[in-house]
Scaffold this motif. Structure first.
Motif, PDB file in Angstrom:
ATOM      1  N   GLU A  59       0.827  -1.207   0.000  1.00  0.00           N
ATOM      2  CA  GLU A  59       0.000   0.000   0.000  1.00  0.00           C
ATOM      3  C   GLU A  59       0.861   1.256   0.000  1.00  0.00           C
ATOM      4  N   GLY A  60       0.391   2.267  -0.723  1.00  0.00           N
ATOM      5  CA  GLY A  60       1.056   3.557  -0.737  1.00  0.00           C
ATOM      6  C   GLY A  60       2.092   3.676  -1.830  1.00  0.00           C
ATOM      7  N   ASN A  61       2.817   4.801  -1.801  1.00  0.00           N
ATOM      8  CA  ASN A  61       3.876   5.035  -2.791  1.00  0.00           C
ATOM      9  C   ASN A  61       5.126   5.614  -2.140  1.00  0.00           C
ATOM     10  N   GLY A  62       5.271   5.387  -0.828  1.00  0.00           N
ATOM     11  CA  GLY A  62       6.420   5.907  -0.109  1.00  0.00           C
ATOM     12  C   GLY A  62       7.533   4.891   0.052  1.00  0.00           C
ATOM     13  N   TYR A  63       8.378   5.133   1.022  1.00  0.00           N
ATOM     14  CA  TYR A  63       9.547   4.293   1.266  1.00  0.00           C
ATOM     15  C   TYR A  63       9.167   2.840   1.511  1.00  0.00           C
ATOM     16  N   ASP A  64       8.271   2.595   2.451  1.00  0.00           N
ATOM     17  CA  ASP A  64       7.930   1.216   2.817  1.00  0.00           C
ATOM     18  C   ASP A  64       7.350   0.435   1.647  1.00  0.00           C
ATOM     19  N   ALA A  65       6.482   1.075   0.873  1.00  0.00           N
ATOM     20  CA  ALA A  65       5.872   0.398  -0.269  1.00  0.00           C
ATOM     21  C   ALA A  65       6.921   0.049  -1.322  1.00  0.00           C
ATOM     22  N   ASN A  66       7.830   0.975  -1.586  1.00  0.00           N
ATOM     23  CA  ASN A  66       8.846   0.724  -2.606  1.00  0.00           C
ATOM     24  C   ASN A  66       9.859  -0.327  -2.167  1.00  0.00           C
ATOM     25  N   VAL A  67      10.213  -0.330  -0.885  1.00  0.00           N
ATOM     26  CA  VAL A  67      11.105  -1.372  -0.384  1.00  0.00           C
ATOM     27  C   VAL A  67      10.401  -2.729  -0.444  1.00  0.00           C
ATOM     28  N   GLY A  68       9.106  -2.742  -0.125  1.00  0.00           N
ATOM     29  CA  GLY A  68       8.347  -3.980  -0.224  1.00  0.00           C
ATOM     30  C   GLY A  68       8.327  -4.525  -1.640  1.00  0.00           C
ATOM     31  N   LEU A  69       8.209  -3.635  -2.612  1.00  0.00           N
ATOM     32  CA  LEU A  69       8.234  -4.061  -4.008  1.00  0.00           C
ATOM     33  C   LEU A  69       9.616  -4.586  -4.390  1.00  0.00           C
ATOM     34  N   LYS A  70      10.666  -3.917  -3.938  1.00  0.00           N
ATOM     35  CA  LYS A  70      12.019  -4.393  -4.215  1.00  0.00           C
ATOM     36  C   LYS A  70      12.216  -5.809  -3.676  1.00  0.00           C
ATOM     37  N   ILE A  71      11.765  -6.043  -2.465  1.00  0.00           N
ATOM     38  CA  ILE A  71      11.900  -7.362  -1.847  1.00  0.00           C
ATOM     39  C   ILE A  71      11.113  -8.405  -2.627  1.00  0.00           C
ATOM     40  N   GLY A  72       9.893  -8.035  -3.019  1.00  0.00           N
ATOM     41  CA  GLY A  72       9.061  -8.957  -3.785  1.00  0.00           C
ATOM     42  C   GLY A  72       9.679  -9.330  -5.124  1.00  0.00           C
ATOM     43  N   LEU A  73      10.228  -8.355  -5.808  1.00  0.00           N
ATOM     44  CA  LEU A  73      10.875  -8.613  -7.096  1.00  0.00           C
ATOM     45  C   LEU A  73      12.134  -9.463  -6.925  1.00  0.00           C
ATOM     46  N   HIS A  74      12.874  -9.200  -5.861  1.00  0.00           N
ATOM     47  CA  HIS A  74      14.068 -10.003  -5.583  1.00  0.00           C
ATOM     48  C   HIS A  74      13.697 -11.467  -5.369  1.00  0.00           C
ATOM     49  N   GLU A  75      12.653 -11.705  -4.589  1.00  0.00           N
ATOM     50  CA  GLU A  75      12.223 -13.077  -4.322  1.00  0.00           C
ATOM     51  C   GLU A  75      11.729 -13.758  -5.595  1.00  0.00           C
ATOM     52  N   LYS A  76      11.026 -12.998  -6.439  1.00  0.00           N
ATOM     53  CA  LYS A  76      10.536 -13.552  -7.695  1.00  0.00           C
ATOM     54  C   LYS A  76      11.690 -13.982  -8.586  1.00  0.00           C
ATOM     55  N   TRP A  77      12.709 -13.138  -8.671  1.00  0.00           N
ATOM     56  CA  TRP A  77      13.885 -13.463  -9.482  1.00  0.00           C
ATOM     57  C   TRP A  77      14.589 -14.694  -8.917  1.00  0.00           C
ATOM     58  N   LYS A  78      14.771 -14.703  -7.615  1.00  0.00           N
ATOM     59  CA  LYS A  78      15.538 -15.763  -6.970  1.00  0.00           C
ATOM     60  C   LYS A  78      14.871 -17.124  -7.112  1.00  0.00           C
ATOM     61  N   THR A  79      13.549 -17.146  -7.139  1.00  0.00           N
ATOM     62  CA  THR A  79      12.836 -18.418  -7.184  1.00  0.00           C
ATOM     63  C   THR A  79      12.479 -18.862  -8.592  1.00  0.00           C
ATOM     64  N   SER A  80      12.796 -18.048  -9.584  1.00  0.00           N
ATOM     65  CA  SER A  80      12.471 -18.399 -10.964  1.00  0.00           C
ATOM     66  C   SER A  80      13.749 -18.674 -11.743  1.00  0.00           C
ATOM     67  N   GLU A  81      13.791 -19.810 -12.417  1.00  0.00           N
ATOM     68  CA  GLU A  81      14.924 -20.131 -13.286  1.00  0.00           C
ATOM     69  C   GLU A  81      14.540 -19.997 -14.755  1.00  0.00           C
ATOM     70  N   ASP A  82      13.320 -19.529 -15.002  1.00  0.00           N
ATOM     71  CA  ASP A  82      12.844 -19.346 -16.369  1.00  0.00           C
ATOM     72  C   ASP A  82      13.468 -18.087 -16.958  1.00  0.00           C
ATOM     73  N   GLU A  83      14.205 -18.228 -18.038  1.00  0.00           N
ATOM     74  CA  GLU A  83      14.894 -17.110 -18.657  1.00  0.00           C
ATOM     75  C   GLU A  83      13.928 -16.017 -19.102  1.00  0.00           C
ATOM     76  N   GLN A  84      12.761 -16.412 -19.631  1.00  0.00           N
ATOM     77  CA  GLN A  84      11.811 -15.420 -20.105  1.00  0.00           C
ATOM     78  C   GLN A  84      11.221 -14.624 -18.947  1.00  0.00           C
ATOM     79  N   VAL A  85      10.975 -15.282 -17.814  1.00  0.00           N
ATOM     80  CA  VAL A  85      10.474 -14.573 -16.634  1.00  0.00           C
ATOM     81  C   VAL A  85      11.488 -13.528 -16.195  1.00  0.00           C
ATOM     82  N   ARG A  86      12.744 -13.899 -16.193  1.00  0.00           N
ATOM     83  CA  ARG A  86      13.783 -12.960 -15.783  1.00  0.00           C
ATOM     84  C   ARG A  86      13.902 -11.794 -16.766  1.00  0.00           C
ATOM     85  N   ARG A  87      13.748 -12.087 -18.040  1.00  0.00           N
ATOM     86  CA  ARG A  87      13.772 -10.997 -19.020  1.00  0.00           C
ATOM     87  C   ARG A  87      12.573 -10.069 -18.814  1.00  0.00           C
ATOM     88  N   ASN A  88      11.440 -10.639 -18.492  1.00  0.00           N
ATOM     89  CA  ASN A  88      10.250  -9.824 -18.239  1.00  0.00           C
ATOM     90  C   ASN A  88      10.447  -8.927 -17.013  1.00  0.00           C
TER      91      ASN A  88
END
Length: 267
Positions: A59-88
């Protein structure tokens, strides 16, 4: 430009320069800025399309929300070995979230390869793009470097009033920190150019090691704090306070029509 004061070795980071940034980030150099002001100074909208990668958006568009998105994207990358997912993910992080839309598909594919490399080459060319992806894939090792960050790094040192090191400017679109199209803003003022600062005794960082020097600086500053901070805390502070820093050093940047609170440019 001569090589007399050029910094070609990333090990040549003077402790007095680190001291200046510790003072800034602590909030002592400029009261009202630095890490104590980060959670109020940082805002950046989260595109709805982020839910394609992490599900429910923070929720929101401040520090906490953006850090939460960074963490979420990091986890998505780390758990996916699909090359196309990583390119996306790379495409979305750089173009949609970061706002750097000029990269071709083959360039983005190259950045994915960089992110997978143990020790990638990090030239100044493309740094505003690839550093966004590296900061998601390896958040403990890399942080974003772009036009606003470069200006903030130099402005902190100018405000401190000591000779320092000139971090390389990169192309930007912000009318206060530097608009490369209309040739205005801090980075376009002759008195803050690398050539002029070198003439005054500053050390100009060779562009090929500019990003490495930046990461070294952040790590050395971080080591001075007893409270644990992530690399992104320092980058987000520089980014969100770049305009204020530029204006503190060059008040002439503010005219009745030059400064507004529109959504800032990433670079």
């Amino acid at each position: 430009m001569s090589d007399r004061n050029r910094g070609n070795d990333i090990a040549a980071l003077d402790s007095s320069i680190v001291d200046s940034f510790v003072s800034f980030f602590s909030g002592y150099l400029i009261p009202g800025l630095g890490l104590p002001a980060l959670k109020t100074s940082y805002t950046w909208s989260l595109p709805r399309s982020a839910s394609d990668f992490i599900g429910t958006l923070p929720e929101g568009n401040g520090y906490d929300a953006n850090v939460g998105l960074k963490i979420g994207l990091h986890e998505k990358w780390k758990t996916s070995e699909d090359e196309q997912v990583r390119r996306n993910i790379a495409h979305w992080v750089i173009k949609n979230w970061g706002g750097v839309r000029g990269n071709r598909d083959e360039t983005l594919a190259g950045y994915v390869d960089m992110a997978d490399a143990e020790e990638p080459l990090t030239p100044i060319k493309g740094v505003a793009s690839y550093s966004k992806l590296l900061s998601i894939v390896h958040p403990s090792k890399y942080a974003i470097y772009h036009a606003r960050v470069a200006v903030a790094l130099n402005a902190v040192q100018l405000f401190n009033g000591r000779k320092g090191i000139v971090f390389p400017y990169v192309s930007g679109r912000n009318k206060i920190t530097g608009d490369s199209v209309n040739k205005r803003g801090f980075a376009k003022l002759r008195k803050f150019s690398a050539r002029e600062l070198e003439r005054q005794g500053w050390t100009v960082i060779a562009p090929r090691v500019g990003y490495q020097m930046y990461i070294q600086l952040l790590n050395e500053v971080r080591s001075r704090f007893t409270h644990k901070h992530e690399l992104h805390d320092f980058e987000m502070t520089l980014f969100s306070q770049a305009e204020q820093l530029a204006i503190r050093v060059a008040p002439e940047l503010v005219t009745p029509h030059s400064y507004n609170r529109q959504r800032p440019s990433t670079i």
